[in-house]
Design an enzyme around this catalytic site. Structure first.
Site, PDB file in Angstrom:
ATOM      1  N   GLU A   1     -10.109   8.713   0.803  1.00  0.00           N
ATOM      2  CA  GLU A   1      -8.799   8.677   1.448  1.00  0.00           C
ATOM      3  C   GLU A   1      -7.925   9.904   1.146  1.00  0.00           C
ATOM      4  O   GLU A   1      -6.854   9.791   0.513  1.00  0.00           O
ATOM      5  CB  GLU A   1      -8.082   7.375   1.107  1.00  0.00           C
ATOM      6  CG  GLU A   1      -8.882   6.173   1.577  1.00  0.00           C
ATOM      7  CD  GLU A   1      -8.162   4.853   1.413  1.00  0.00           C
ATOM      8  OE1 GLU A   1      -7.159   4.788   0.692  1.00  0.00           O
ATOM      9  OE2 GLU A   1      -8.618   3.865   2.009  1.00  0.00           O
TER      10      GLU A   1
ATOM     11  N   GLU B   1     -14.770   0.964   3.465  1.00  0.00           N
ATOM     12  CA  GLU B   1     -13.789  -0.036   3.020  1.00  0.00           C
ATOM     13  C   GLU B   1     -13.261  -0.825   4.214  1.00  0.00           C
ATOM     14  O   GLU B   1     -12.829  -0.222   5.193  1.00  0.00           O
ATOM     15  CB  GLU B   1     -12.565   0.600   2.343  1.00  0.00           C
ATOM     16  CG  GLU B   1     -12.760   1.017   0.947  1.00  0.00           C
ATOM     17  CD  GLU B   1     -11.500   1.604   0.358  1.00  0.00           C
ATOM     18  OE1 GLU B   1     -10.390   1.160   0.712  1.00  0.00           O
ATOM     19  OE2 GLU B   1     -11.615   2.551  -0.435  1.00  0.00           O
TER      20      GLU B   1
HETATM   21  N1  LIG Z   1       6.993   7.822   5.836  1.00  0.00           N
HETATM   22  N2  LIG Z   1       6.130   7.082   6.374  1.00  0.00           N
HETATM   23  N3  LIG Z   1       5.704   5.931   5.780  1.00  0.00           N
HETATM   24  C1  LIG Z   1       4.840   5.083   6.556  1.00  0.00           C
HETATM   25  C2  LIG Z   1       3.498   5.748   6.661  1.00  0.00           C
HETATM   26  O1  LIG Z   1       2.618   4.972   5.969  1.00  0.00           O
HETATM   27  C3  LIG Z   1       1.335   5.027   6.571  1.00  0.00           C
HETATM   28  C4  LIG Z   1       0.409   4.127   5.922  1.00  0.00           C
HETATM   29  O2  LIG Z   1       0.545   4.143   4.459  1.00  0.00           O
HETATM   30  C5  LIG Z   1      -0.592   3.713   3.816  1.00  0.00           C
HETATM   31  C6  LIG Z   1      -1.826   3.975   4.344  1.00  0.00           C
HETATM   32  C7  LIG Z   1      -2.945   3.512   3.705  1.00  0.00           C
HETATM   33  C8  LIG Z   1      -2.812   2.753   2.540  1.00  0.00           C
HETATM   34  C9  LIG Z   1      -4.024   2.216   1.930  1.00  0.00           C
HETATM   35  C10 LIG Z   1      -4.150   1.406   0.847  1.00  0.00           C
HETATM   36  N4  LIG Z   1      -5.453   1.119   0.800  1.00  0.00           N
HETATM   37  C11 LIG Z   1      -6.169   0.198  -0.114  1.00  0.00           C
HETATM   38  C12 LIG Z   1      -6.948   1.093  -1.037  1.00  0.00           C
HETATM   39  N5  LIG Z   1      -7.920   1.942  -0.347  1.00  0.00           N
HETATM   40  C13 LIG Z   1      -8.674   2.513  -1.414  1.00  0.00           C
HETATM   41  C14 LIG Z   1      -8.799   1.414  -2.434  1.00  0.00           C
HETATM   42  O3  LIG Z   1      -8.427   1.944  -3.661  1.00  0.00           O
HETATM   43  C15 LIG Z   1      -7.811   0.332  -1.999  1.00  0.00           C
HETATM   44  O4  LIG Z   1      -7.086  -0.154  -3.099  1.00  0.00           O
HETATM   45  N6  LIG Z   1      -6.086   1.763   1.735  1.00  0.00           N
HETATM   46  N7  LIG Z   1      -5.224   2.414   2.462  1.00  0.00           N
HETATM   47  C16 LIG Z   1      -1.554   2.511   2.010  1.00  0.00           C
HETATM   48  C17 LIG Z   1      -0.439   2.991   2.648  1.00  0.00           C
END
Ligand SMILES: N=NNCCOCCOc1ccc(-c2cn(C[C@@H]3NC[C@@H](O)[C@H]3O)nn2)cc1
Length: 449
Positions: free
Chosen positions: A166, A354
């Site tokens: 990621e 994932e």
């Molecule tokens: N300013 N704008 N704000 C809004 C913009 O946010 C956009 C989205 O934010 C995100 C995007 C993706 C995640 C996320 C979390 N996980 C879970 C973990 N994956 C790896 C593993 O360790 C799991 O624990 N996967 N993806 C969190 C927040």
């Protein structure tokens, strides 16, 4: 009852990551990571939770591998903690760190389970962050020394390698939004981190080839799928920019050696620009063997420059069902991501590295964890994978996130993604109903609909 059959040899797996499950944070020479620091920074992590003990997998891995065997998975995705291998990030190699991962891999192989190893899953050695971290281009070379150490230690045993987990979270979530370690909030820093991580990815792929390491190498970006609320151009464009930010910014350079030009221009308007040195883009576009795709959610949004994200995209509440962490359940979004990748980048083999759901179900009086909502989530998404395969997308496997409840970053232990329940007081693992459902799927390689 009809069945949906998966291709022969389809890989059914489960995933974890070092900082989220291992614990033993100061054992056998492990150095401190940016997440050890972040956890100890007041207000950053739910109730000040940390990874000191986590699921104690460092000591319990043999029993956990037995559970994986019982689950019937053919592959287990985990990450190596850089601070165990080179505690200060750039100095001496720690033999005890290497010994742990050799023992874990040997245990997996002895049980007929193929390792998928992620080299970097967010736990940068703190000593390197003290020197600028991923925003400092020198970190790239320190990463290469770390990667070479792991390659040579596990060559021939590990056949599936992922460089980074990621990169969007490593860069923008951690250095622009500031929700993850190191918790910075600066756009140029985030763009620099994103670029240096991509260059490190490309150099690592080249090193993998030069060393003749056996197996396949890829990267595991997170994705989401956002659609416009209306067909007004401003909404359509804002949704494209959001998909560009979350998906394109990493997929396009890795797959084509070029940043998405429209987004480069948008970032420039916002005051940020990748610092590209001669040869960088060719390195970043070094041919990989597979893409790992992480997918959880998606949604609908419209253009709102005042309240939207950096690109003026604001999600519109659609009343969709959400998981306990508040993410929309949008299974079709996974199909859309997979068909977008095939359309844009061709037949690259894909592993879903994932996919899973946060539901905080507790054991009942009888000790059973009834997590039917997770079963429904997994079923809907696995069916979208089958749909994508049917339409010609080259999906080779699926790893559910996660094998067990664990440290969910800024949410600490308050959010549970596992198909195994973890009692953090006793470290007891309890098979949830979803464990049994997934075991049947992994063993049958088909799903009943
Ligand atoms: N300013 N704008 N704000 C809004 C913009 O946010 C956009 C989205 O934010 C995100 C995007 C993706 C995640 C996320 C979390 N996980 C879970 C973990 N994956 C790896 C593993 O360790 C799991 O624990 N996967 N993806 C969190 C927040």
């Amino acid at each position: 009852m009809a069945i949906v059959q998966f291709p022969k040899g389809f890989v059914w797996g489960a995933a974890t990551a070092a900082f989220q499950v291992e614990g033993a944070y100061r054992e056998d020479g492990r150095g401190l990571s940016i997440w050890d620091t972040f956890c100890r920074t007041p207000g950053k992590v739910w109730e000040g939770d940390n990874g000191d003990v986590a699921c104690d997998m460092y000591h319990r891995y043999k029993d956990d591998v037995k559970l994986m065997k019982d689950l019937g998975i053919t592959s287990y995705r985990f990450s190596v903690a850089w601070p165990r291998i080179i505690p200060d990030g750039s100095g001496e190699i720690n033999p005890k760190g290497i010994e742990f991962y050799r023992n874990l891999v040997d245990e997996l192989l002895a049980h007929g389970i193929e390792p998928m190893l992620t080299l970097y899953h967010w736990d940068l050695p703190q000593a390197l962050q003290d020197r600028g971290g991923w925003a400092n281009r020198e970190t790239i070379d320190h990463f290469l020394k770390y990667a070479e150490t792991v390659f040579k230690a596990l060559d021939g045993k590990v056949k599936l390698w992922a460089t980074f987990n990621e990169p969007w979270c490593i860069s923008f979530l951690s250095n622009y939004i500031g929700a993850h370690a190191p918790g910075l909030r600066d756009l140029q820093t985030a763009i620099d981190v994103a670029h240096n991580v991509l260059v490190a990815h490309g150099k690592t792929v080249r090193l993998f080839r030069e060393l003749g390491i056996k197996g396949e190498i890829g990267i595991a970006p997170n994705t989401e799928w956002m659609e416009p609320f209306s067909d007004r151009e401003e909404d359509v464009e804002a949704a494209w920019r959001r998909r560009g930010w979350l998906n394109e910014w990493f997929l396009r350079p890795v797959m084509t050696g070029q940043y998405p030009e429209k987004l480069v221009q948008w970032f420039e308007k916002l005051g940020g620009k990748p610092k590209i040195e001669p040869g960088d883009m060719e390195l970043i576009g070094s041919k990989i063997d597979f893409l790992g795709i992480n997918y959880y959610t998606g949604g609908i949004g419209r253009y709102n420059p005042e309240e939207g994200d950096i690109f003026g995209f604001q999600e519109v509440p659609m009343g969709w069902e959400k998981t306990d962490i508040g993410w929309n359940i949008y299974p079709q979004g996974l199909y859309n991501v997979l068909t977008y990748i095939k359309r844009e980048f061709g037949d690259i083999p894909i592993y879903i590295t994932e996919n899973g759901a946060c539901y905080n179900d507790e054991p009942g009086a009888d000790g059973r964890v009834r997590d039917q909502r997770r079963i429904e989530y997994l079923k809907k998404h696995v069916l979208q994978v089958a749909r994508a395969i049917e339409s010609g997308v080259n999906v080779k496997g699926y790893y559910t996130w996660s094998l067990m409840d664990n440290f969910e970053w800024a949410y600490g232990y308050s959010m549970r993604f596992g198909i195994l329940y973890v009692d953090y007081e006793t470290q007891q693992r309890i098979k949830k109903d979803s464990f049994r459902w997934y075991r049947k799927l992994a063993r049958n390689n088909y799903i009943e609909v």
